[in-house]
Design a protein around this motif. Sequence first.
Motif, mmCIF file in Angstrom:
data_model
loop_
_atom_site.group_PDB
_atom_site.id
_atom_site.type_symbol
_atom_site.label_atom_id
_atom_site.label_comp_id
_atom_site.label_asym_id
_atom_site.label_seq_id
_atom_site.Cartn_x
_atom_site.Cartn_y
_atom_site.Cartn_z
ATOM 1 N N CYS A 20 0.818 -1.218 0.000
ATOM 2 C CA CYS A 20 0.000 0.000 0.000
ATOM 3 C C CYS A 20 0.821 1.222 0.000
ATOM 4 N N GLY A 21 0.666 1.014 -0.752
ATOM 5 C CA GLY A 21 1.346 2.345 -0.786
ATOM 6 C C GLY A 21 0.633 3.306 0.106
ATOM 7 N N TYR A 22 1.063 4.415 0.115
ATOM 8 C CA TYR A 22 0.425 5.408 0.944
ATOM 9 C C TYR A 22 0.566 6.767 0.307
ATOM 10 N N LYS A 23 -0.342 7.668 0.742
ATOM 11 C CA LYS A 23 -0.188 9.074 0.400
ATOM 12 C C LYS A 23 0.217 9.777 1.678
ATOM 13 N N PRO A 24 1.460 10.228 1.786
ATOM 14 C CA PRO A 24 1.919 10.814 3.038
ATOM 15 C C PRO A 24 1.123 12.051 3.396
ATOM 16 N N SER A 25 0.890 12.215 4.682
ATOM 17 C CA SER A 25 0.218 13.416 5.142
ATOM 18 C C SER A 25 1.130 14.607 4.950
ATOM 19 N N GLY A 26 0.530 15.686 4.554
ATOM 20 C CA GLY A 26 1.322 16.884 4.338
ATOM 21 C C GLY A 26 1.632 17.637 5.604
ATOM 22 N N SER A 27 1.103 17.207 6.730
ATOM 23 C CA SER A 27 1.345 17.924 7.978
ATOM 24 C C SER A 27 1.664 16.937 9.072
ATOM 25 N N GLY A 28 2.085 17.453 10.190
ATOM 26 C CA GLY A 28 2.381 16.598 11.328
ATOM 27 C C GLY A 28 1.201 16.473 12.269
ATOM 28 N N HIS A 29 0.021 16.845 11.829
ATOM 29 C CA HIS A 29 -1.161 16.793 12.680
ATOM 30 C C HIS A 29 -1.437 15.371 13.133
ATOM 31 N N GLN A 30 -1.634 15.167 14.394
ATOM 32 C CA GLN A 30 -1.817 13.833 14.935
ATOM 33 C C GLN A 30 -3.277 13.402 14.872
ATOM 34 N N PRO A 31 -3.536 12.089 14.630
ATOM 35 C CA PRO A 31 -4.902 11.625 14.465
ATOM 36 C C PRO A 31 -5.580 11.359 15.798
ATOM 37 N N ASN A 32 -5.691 12.402 16.669
ATOM 38 C CA ASN A 32 -6.312 12.168 17.969
ATOM 39 C C ASN A 32 -7.506 13.066 18.235
ATOM 40 N N LEU A 320 2.922 8.519 8.774
ATOM 41 C CA LEU A 320 1.542 8.982 8.819
ATOM 42 C C LEU A 320 1.018 9.160 7.400
ATOM 43 N N ALA A 321 -0.178 8.647 7.117
ATOM 44 C CA ALA A 321 -0.727 8.677 5.763
ATOM 45 C C ALA A 321 -2.204 9.026 5.776
ATOM 46 N N LYS A 322 -2.632 9.695 4.726
ATOM 47 C CA LYS A 322 -4.041 10.049 4.567
ATOM 48 C C LYS A 322 -4.845 8.909 3.950
ATOM 49 N N SER A 323 -4.208 8.151 3.072
ATOM 50 C CA SER A 323 -4.892 7.022 2.450
ATOM 51 C C SER A 323 -3.878 5.929 2.166
ATOM 52 N N LEU A 324 -4.379 4.741 1.830
ATOM 53 C CA LEU A 324 -3.558 3.553 1.649
ATOM 54 C C LEU A 324 -3.786 3.026 0.239
ATOM 55 N N PHE A 325 -2.810 3.247 -0.629
ATOM 56 C CA PHE A 325 -2.915 2.815 -2.023
ATOM 57 C C PHE A 325 -2.449 1.372 -2.119
ATOM 58 N N LEU A 326 -3.360 0.488 -2.534
ATOM 59 C CA LEU A 326 -3.079 -0.945 -2.540
ATOM 60 C C LEU A 326 -3.422 -1.548 -3.897
ATOM 61 N N ILE A 471 9.970 5.971 -9.032
ATOM 62 C CA ILE A 471 8.704 5.731 -9.705
ATOM 63 C C ILE A 471 8.239 7.072 -10.251
ATOM 64 N N ASN A 472 7.411 7.029 -11.285
ATOM 65 C CA ASN A 472 6.941 8.275 -11.885
ATOM 66 C C ASN A 472 6.543 9.304 -10.837
ATOM 67 N N GLU A 473 6.881 10.559 -11.100
ATOM 68 C CA GLU A 473 6.530 11.634 -10.181
ATOM 69 C C GLU A 473 5.020 11.660 -9.945
ATOM 70 N N ASN A 474 4.638 11.843 -8.682
ATOM 71 C CA ASN A 474 3.237 11.933 -8.259
ATOM 72 C C ASN A 474 2.492 10.605 -8.290
ATOM 73 N N ASP A 475 3.176 9.482 -8.548
ATOM 74 C CA ASP A 475 2.498 8.194 -8.462
ATOM 75 C C ASP A 475 2.115 7.937 -7.011
ATOM 76 N N PRO A 476 0.915 7.396 -6.767
ATOM 77 C CA PRO A 476 0.470 7.222 -5.382
ATOM 78 C C PRO A 476 1.131 6.077 -4.634
ATOM 79 N N ASP A 477 1.825 5.193 -5.319
ATOM 80 C CA ASP A 477 2.392 4.043 -4.625
ATOM 81 C C ASP A 477 3.680 4.431 -3.898
ATOM 82 N N ALA A 478 4.123 3.542 -2.989
ATOM 83 C CA ALA A 478 5.226 3.844 -2.081
ATOM 84 C C ALA A 478 6.528 3.238 -2.568
ATOM 85 N N ILE A 485 4.372 -3.656 -6.886
ATOM 86 C CA ILE A 485 4.463 -2.209 -7.075
ATOM 87 C C ILE A 485 3.654 -1.786 -8.309
ATOM 88 N N ASP A 486 3.005 -0.643 -8.188
ATOM 89 C CA ASP A 486 2.272 -0.054 -9.305
ATOM 90 C C ASP A 486 3.236 0.302 -10.441
#
Length: 541
Positions: A20-32, A320-326, A471-478, A485-486
């Motif tokens: 799964c790739g992941y889409k990294p969070s753009g901030s350090g905001h904690q999920p609490n 930390l990730a916003k979504s999980l690319f699988l 991997i190609n720029e902006n590809d969602p995989d990790a 791998i995508d």
Amino acid sequence: MTPQIKKIHILLVVAQICLCGYKPSGSGHQPNSFSGTATASSKTQGVVEASVNIPEPSEIRSINGRLDVTLEGKPSKVIVAGKTFVSNVFNGSYIPPVLVVQRGDEVRIRFVNNVGKADIEIDGPQPSNIHTHGMAISPQQPADNAFVVLPSGASSGKMNGSMPHGHDMVAETPKSFPDGSGLQSANVYEYRWKVPPDHAQGLHWYHPHAHGMVEPQVLSGMSGLLVVDGFIQDHYPELAGLKVRRLLLKDIDLPGAKDGDPKTKTINGVSGGIMHMQPGEHQIWEIGNVGSDAFFDLALDGHQFWILGHDGNILLKPVLAKSLFLPAGARVTVVVQAGAKGSYALRSLDVDTGPAGDPNPMVILGKVVVNGPSMDGTAKNLRLEQKAVNRSTIQPVLQDVISLPVTRKRTITFSESRDGKTFYIDGKEFDPARDDITVHVGDVEEWTLLNTTTERHIFHIHQLDFLVEKINENDPDATGLRDTIDLPYAIKGKPGMVRLKIPFTNPLIVGRFPYHCHILEHEDHGMMATVRVLPKVISTP
């Protein structure tokens, strides 16, 4: 010695006379402290089960250092996404048992092939086998040999399963061994191997791999998780008491589905189901896309995920990730912390598979209902900002692979016919009697994968992990250590590109094994090739 290769129709007739790739969070905001609900305009799939809890799959654990299990593939009545029908599955269940082992365990998987006519995908008996995806073990019999196939016991002397047009399947002759492993009868084979003492811990999976018939069998439901346990206890002991959920993501064409429609996506066989959490509670989710063709990009409204491991490879520090690319075949282990009381949609986001790709629209897979007394998650969040412990026992190690010198470079091209019905690697359809690449133990190769088509593909190689260097720029995989791998699609004639470092350094992998697109429709229709690994070359003084 070169394996004995025979045409499958000859093999099957002989066998019937005597499986799964992941889409990294753009901030350090904690999920609490997240809140949010699904919007009224959110898309749902055509079949939704109201107020059904997402069930936990059963599991079979090794005992006293050994896992003994029988997996029978046969037509069975199942309920998937609220519909009842007959499909070919393992042990009568669309979600078969999760197999749980430890490092050093002996594994015995007795496979019984009774695949036959069902309401979906399969109109008669088909040959089959089992591949343990992600396991760095021998590709030789009686271990993880994808070229050994068994006839169906339901065939009555004749195989009726259809093959893709123009594909002449071949197989390696199944062998019987003095210890009782291997071929036990015409349609029964016992796979036997040991989990290496330094094997990667985490999520792997099992599914059929009889070329030309992989897609219909996995679409039917013949796939399940295989876990090398100890990951959390060894490297995140502070999280060992958390509730663990295992989420098997699958795609399926339900009875009555129209050709070209998006496949129905489920979690543990349920569409629109519910999971429960308390405010502030942390849970570990072990997630595998064990489906055939579909991409999942998981997002939980108002929440984020801490990724601990990907494709059975432990990250040295959570991400930390916003979504999980699988992509199909990928797995991920994450920690989720519940927000405030409420109901939150769990979605698979839209995936752009390219102009020639199958549709993967956004769908709501289910929801998480948060209720009950609040739990204090402060200590857990602080722990998730720190590295894994006992790092000396983590294998493979990212930095070790990065430091390996490259011994050879290759460019490998993925392409397809104009009508999109035949698929190629380096301009050739799969032929398991042919060795496409030959290497020696100790070789470290750099492979540049080029996708000249206008649809995504998914690269997977058996028996080992590789390092995704680029991997190609902006590809969602990790990037990082992966086994799946995508492979992005071509845009305006410029091929999609992934660059890998592949270490053929494990002496256990001597033998032959495939690499292929893990969109199983593409694999079945030619997009697979074979690598032969020879013993290490010993230089003489």
